[in-house]
Design a protein around this motif. Structure first.
Motif, short mmCIF file in Angstrom:
data_model
loop_
_atom_site.label_atom_id
_atom_site.label_comp_id
_atom_site.label_asym_id
_atom_site.label_seq_id
_atom_site.Cartn_x
_atom_site.Cartn_y
_atom_site.Cartn_z
N TYR A 119 23.70 40.28 23.06
CA TYR A 119 24.26 39.06 22.51
C TYR A 119 25.24 38.47 23.53
CZ TYR A 119 22.47 41.29 18.29
OH TYR A 119 21.67 41.92 17.38
N SER A 120 25.20 37.17 23.65
CA SER A 120 25.95 36.51 24.72
C SER A 120 27.47 36.64 24.57
CB SER A 120 25.58 35.03 24.78
OG SER A 120 25.84 34.38 23.55
N THR A 121 27.97 36.95 23.35
CA THR A 121 29.41 37.11 23.16
C THR A 121 29.82 38.57 22.99
OG1 THR A 121 29.18 36.79 20.77
CG2 THR A 121 29.65 34.83 22.09
N ASN A 143 35.87 30.05 20.11
CA ASN A 143 34.81 29.66 21.03
C ASN A 143 34.16 30.91 21.62
OD1 ASN A 143 36.55 30.59 23.07
ND2 ASN A 143 37.32 28.53 23.51
N ASP A 144 33.23 30.72 22.55
CA ASP A 144 32.47 31.86 23.07
C ASP A 144 33.36 32.90 23.75
OD1 ASP A 144 30.42 30.30 22.23
OD2 ASP A 144 29.36 30.19 24.14
N SER A 145 34.29 32.45 24.59
CA SER A 145 35.12 33.40 25.34
C SER A 145 36.07 34.14 24.41
CB SER A 145 35.91 32.66 26.43
OG SER A 145 36.76 31.68 25.87
N ASP A 188 36.19 38.26 23.78
CA ASP A 188 37.39 39.09 23.89
C ASP A 188 37.64 39.89 22.61
OD1 ASP A 188 37.93 38.31 26.47
OD2 ASP A 188 39.26 36.67 25.90
N LEU A 189 37.43 39.25 21.46
CA LEU A 189 37.60 39.95 20.20
C LEU A 189 36.61 41.11 20.08
CD1 LEU A 189 38.10 36.92 17.75
CD2 LEU A 189 39.86 38.40 18.72
N ASN A 190 35.36 40.85 20.46
CA ASN A 190 34.34 41.91 20.43
C ASN A 190 34.68 43.04 21.39
OD1 ASN A 190 32.68 40.74 18.49
ND2 ASN A 190 31.55 39.55 19.99
#
Length: 524
Positions: A293-295, A346-348, A352-354
């Motif tokens: 996944y991208s994030t 947003n994506d970034s 970071d959360l992930n």
């Protein structure tokens, strides 16, 4: 032909090569572990029949091993043996031990003492008594134990696909994730038939007289060894220098492996693996290419590189809560409360959360609270008594974080309480829980809603699938009309599927795009 029109027979015919491969892998896993269990369990059963003071301890240990949940046992094996066939075989071997040890012990101790005394009186040694008296008389009971172990292993082997060991579980878990009944049955029916077939064949052997059975017993280890070798046959067919690990859901999706084959012509040795161990397997160099996944926070943690999707097979995946219309009526301020999160991630930020949950192993609740506090969205719980909102989630860190955020927002901004049902599995389980009124809402992705749940025509996918706003508007309208489910405002980030490699390896091989990967595979 669309999934709604395709029959089970048509699906199995279309996937016949893959079905054969998985069946051979399944048989191989079953009989490799069974062979080891017989080699160890039979002598152990004989030993405790001779030394009865050890019988309680040995049978208790074997019994405890069999009570450990299958998934947990596989999980214990991964840190020790990695992924693939080794941990699966060890887990299956442990499950097969108890019936073999117990039945060997029961069979030998059940031989009439007067018969053994007569044999000794005739001048037989203890070894001769064992092989010429006790084992022949105990053989029907021993074979019953082997028969039970075989059926157990056929069933438990379906879980081997979770750790990239193959088998018919690939179809079963892929079908559960994709809401594809044909795929589930394509794995479940052959697995059930294998169990019935092996049980039937062993029941015939069990009922043959020992004189006739004697020749067959010499051949039995050879037969088991041949069946065990089936696991090696599929791997021999691959010549690719790279190995890919894809999740069960990714394997069956148009915006996944199917799209890679159709649009890119990508052919790579692929094993099916659960995403919980997939990233670490890539980091440990057990896999070269993975779906992800991208994030995902593990991109950063494991220094992975996303290959550019230069032919655009991965549609936009805006995340948004989807809610039952009845729940919005029952809880009037729920929609306004859930929309408080819209536009804040947003994506970034999501990456970071992930990263904090996936790699730093911080709890989703802590990560969620820290974020809401930083955004000025956190309020202490009101401990409301105006009803319980049931929140669902899929089985990965990002969903746990979002579920925790929504729980805190609801309890801090309304008089509702919350109940979270996290880790519901793949898309099918979550969506079925929603439509069957087991949960009130869960976070979903527009691309998943489009391709997995709505499954429109290829023309419609082409029309709306590459534009994030069109995709959102289409799924919002169709879900409301077909399912009486409302898509609320998008949260803000786009979590699309992606192909990933270790950055160092990708740089060394000159691979930056999926087309580059295709060219490398074709030239090697």
């Amino acid at each position: 032909m669309s999934e709604q029109q395709q029959t089970l027979w048509q699906f199995m015919h279309e996937q016949s090569d893959k079905l054969l491969t998985q069946t051979l892998e399944h048989i191989g896993l079953t009989f490799i572990s069974l062979l080891i269990a017989v080699v160890i369990g039979l002598p152990l059963g004989v030993f405790i029949a001779r030394k009865k003071q050890f019988s309680g301890a040995v049978l208790s240990i074997a019994g405890v091993l069999q009570t450990i949940p299958s998934i947990a046992l596989l999980g214990f094996m991964i840190p020790l043996l990695g992924i693939g066939a080794k941990p699966a075989i060890v887990a299956l071997f442990l499950y097969a031990l108890l019936p073999i040890i117990r039945n060997t012990f029961t069979g030998i101790t059940g031989v009439d003492a007067s018969v053994k005394e007569a044999a000794l009186a005739m001048g037989m040694s203890l070894k001769q008594v064992l092989f010429k008296v006790e084992l022949p008389l105990a053989m029907p009971v021993i074979l019953a134990g082997i028969r039970t172990a075989t059926v157990i292993n056929v069933g438990v082997a379906t879980l081997a696909s979770y750790i990239a060991a193959g088998g018919l579980g690939e179809f079963i878990f892929g079908g559960i994730s994709l809401n594809n009944t044909n795929m589930i049955l394509a794995g479940a029916i052959p697995a059930a038939l294998l169990a019935i077939l092996f049980d039937f064949l062993l029941s015939i052997v069990q009922n043959i007289s020992f004189k006739k059975l004697k020749i067959g017993l010499y051949a039995l280890p050879i037969i088991i060894l041949v069946l065990a070798s089936f696991y090696l046959i599929p791997d021999a067919a691959y010549g690719s220098k790279l190995t890919a690990g894809f999740t069960p859901e990714f394997m069956g999706r148009q915006d996944g492996n199917l799209g890679l084959q159709q649009k890119y012509g990508l052919k790579i040795h692929t094993i099916v693996i659960n995403d919980a161990v997939m990233y670490n397997a890539a980091f440990e160099k057990q896999l070269d290419v993975i779906s992800g996944y991208s994030t995902d926070g593990r991109l950063k943690a494991y220094n992975l590189m996303v290959l550019d999707d230069d032919k655009k097979i991965f549609p936009p995946y805006y995340a948004a809560p989807i809610v039952r219309q009845e729940s919005l009526k029952k809880f009037p301020v729920l929609e306004k409360t859930l929309n408080l999160l819209s536009g804040h991630i947003n994506d970034s930020v999501m990456t970071d959360l992930n990263y904090r949950t996936d790699y730093l192993h911080q709890t989703p609740e802590r990560v969620a609270k820290d974020f809401l506090v930083a955004q000025g969205l956190y309020k202490p719980s009101r401990n409301g008594k105006d009803g319980i909102v049931r929140i669902g989630s899929k089985v990965f860190g990002e969903q746990y974080i979002l579920a925790s955020m929504y729980s805190m927002l609801i309890e801090g901004n309304t008089n509702y309480g919350t109940s979270t049902k996290t880790g519901l599995g793949g898309t099918k389980i979550c969506f079925d829980a929603l439509t069957n009124n087991q949960i009130d809402f869960y976070p979903e992705y527009t691309g998943t809603g489009l391709l997995v749940l709505l499954q429109p025509t290829p023309q419609k996918v082409q029309e709306v699938g590459l534009d994030k706003e069109k995709t959102y508007q289409y799924v919002q309208q169709e879900f409301k009309n077909k399912f009486n489910i409302q898509w609320l405002k998008p949260i803000g980030f786009n979590n699309a599927y992606a192909l990933m490699m270790r950055k160092q390896q990708a740089d060394d091989l000159g691979i930056k795009t999926i087309s580059d990967l295709k060219r490398f595979l074709d030239s090697n």
